[in-house]
Design a protein around this motif. Structure first.
Motif, short mmCIF file in Angstrom:
data_model
loop_
_atom_site.label_atom_id
_atom_site.label_comp_id
_atom_site.label_asym_id
_atom_site.label_seq_id
_atom_site.Cartn_x
_atom_site.Cartn_y
_atom_site.Cartn_z
N LYS B 24 -3.35 -35.42 10.47
CA LYS B 24 -4.57 -35.95 10.02
C LYS B 24 -5.51 -35.74 11.42
N TYR B 25 -6.74 -35.57 11.14
CA TYR B 25 -7.48 -35.33 12.25
C TYR B 25 -8.84 -35.87 12.22
N SER B 26 -9.57 -36.32 13.28
CA SER B 26 -10.89 -36.67 13.20
C SER B 26 -11.66 -35.73 14.08
N ASP B 54 -11.11 -20.82 0.97
CA ASP B 54 -10.11 -21.33 0.06
C ASP B 54 -9.22 -22.42 1.17
N PRO B 55 -9.29 -23.80 0.54
CA PRO B 55 -8.76 -24.93 1.43
C PRO B 55 -7.18 -24.59 1.67
N LYS B 69 -10.77 -31.97 2.99
CA LYS B 69 -11.78 -32.91 3.87
C LYS B 69 -11.77 -34.24 3.41
N SER B 70 -11.73 -34.83 2.37
CA SER B 70 -12.08 -35.94 1.88
C SER B 70 -10.89 -36.87 2.57
#
Lengths: 115, 113
Positions: B24-26, B54-55, B69-70
């Motif tokens: 997880k990133y910020s 493409d994710p 992204k969410s």
């Protein structure tokens, strides 16, 4: 396979001694990074260069640490007065364009032990 | 400020089993996301990267990752692990215009027979 060459592989110094390590980036890569990886695998960015110019560096680097990337010579990272807390794996990486979406090519690292 | 969290310091899986390593990133801009692997006594090697489109991105050796992204996540997956996949895996993020790649603390993967 990466062709970033770091020397020496291992470096042992006493507290207060100078420690110097070198890096030859991948051929044609003008952007060079130095990271410190501690025993918990945590990475700390130290400094990066584009050609011979410093792009970014952290405060720590400005004090006991010095680095340079002269033209036609290996890049180097030097610790003026080693401390026990400097014991870590120092990783050099290079990239071609210096773009944020670009991969880094890493060397094997120099493992510094400060006794 | 950018940060990367890899919540699992160690993961052990059986050979042939599926794998997911979490990341997880910020960030405060457009993120570019990477997974690297570090084998013993070797430098970091790129597995895959995401910066647009493409994710779900495919990488080397059957690895893939999905950018959600969410959820601010970029988990690494593999359908069937091999003993040679034992290594330390690092998730990294960079932001457009900032050259300081930020790395997570890594996940040590052990594949057992």
């Amino acid at each position: 396979n990466s062709k970033v060459i770091q020397t020496p592989r291992y470096l042992v110094k006493g507290q207060g001694q100078k420690a110097k390590m070198r890096c030859i980036p991948e051929k044609g890569h003008p952007v060079v990074f130095w990271y410190q990886q501690n025993k918990n695998n945590e990475f700390k960015f130290l400094i990066n260069f584009q050609n011979q110019e410093v792009l970014q560096q952290i405060d720590m680097t400005e004090k006991r640490f010095s680095a340079e990337c002269p033209s036609n010579s290996p890049c180097s990272l030097e610790i003026q007065s080693s401390e026990a807390g400097d014991s870590a794996l120092y990783l050099c990486a290079s990239s071609l364009w210096g773009q944020s979406n670009e991969r880094l090519f890493f060397g094997h690292g120099t493992k510094l032990s400060v006794l | 400020a950018q940060s990367v969290t890899q919540p699992d310091a160690r993961v052990t899986v059986s050979e042939g089993a599926s794998l997911q390593l979490r990341c997880k990133y910020s960030y405060s801009g457009t993120p570019y996301l990477f997974w690297y692997v570090q084998y013993p006594r070797q430098g970091l090697q790129l597995l895959l990267k995401y910066y647009s489109g493409d994710p779900v991105v495919q990488g080397v050796n059957g690895f893939e990752a999905e950018f959600i992204k969410s959820n601010s996540s970029f988990h690494l997956r593999k359908a069937s692990v091999h003993w040679s996949d034992s290594a330390v895996y690092f998730c990294a993020v960079s932001v457009k215009g900032n050259y300081k790649y930020v790395f997570g603390a890594g996940t040590r993967l052990k594949v057992i027979a």
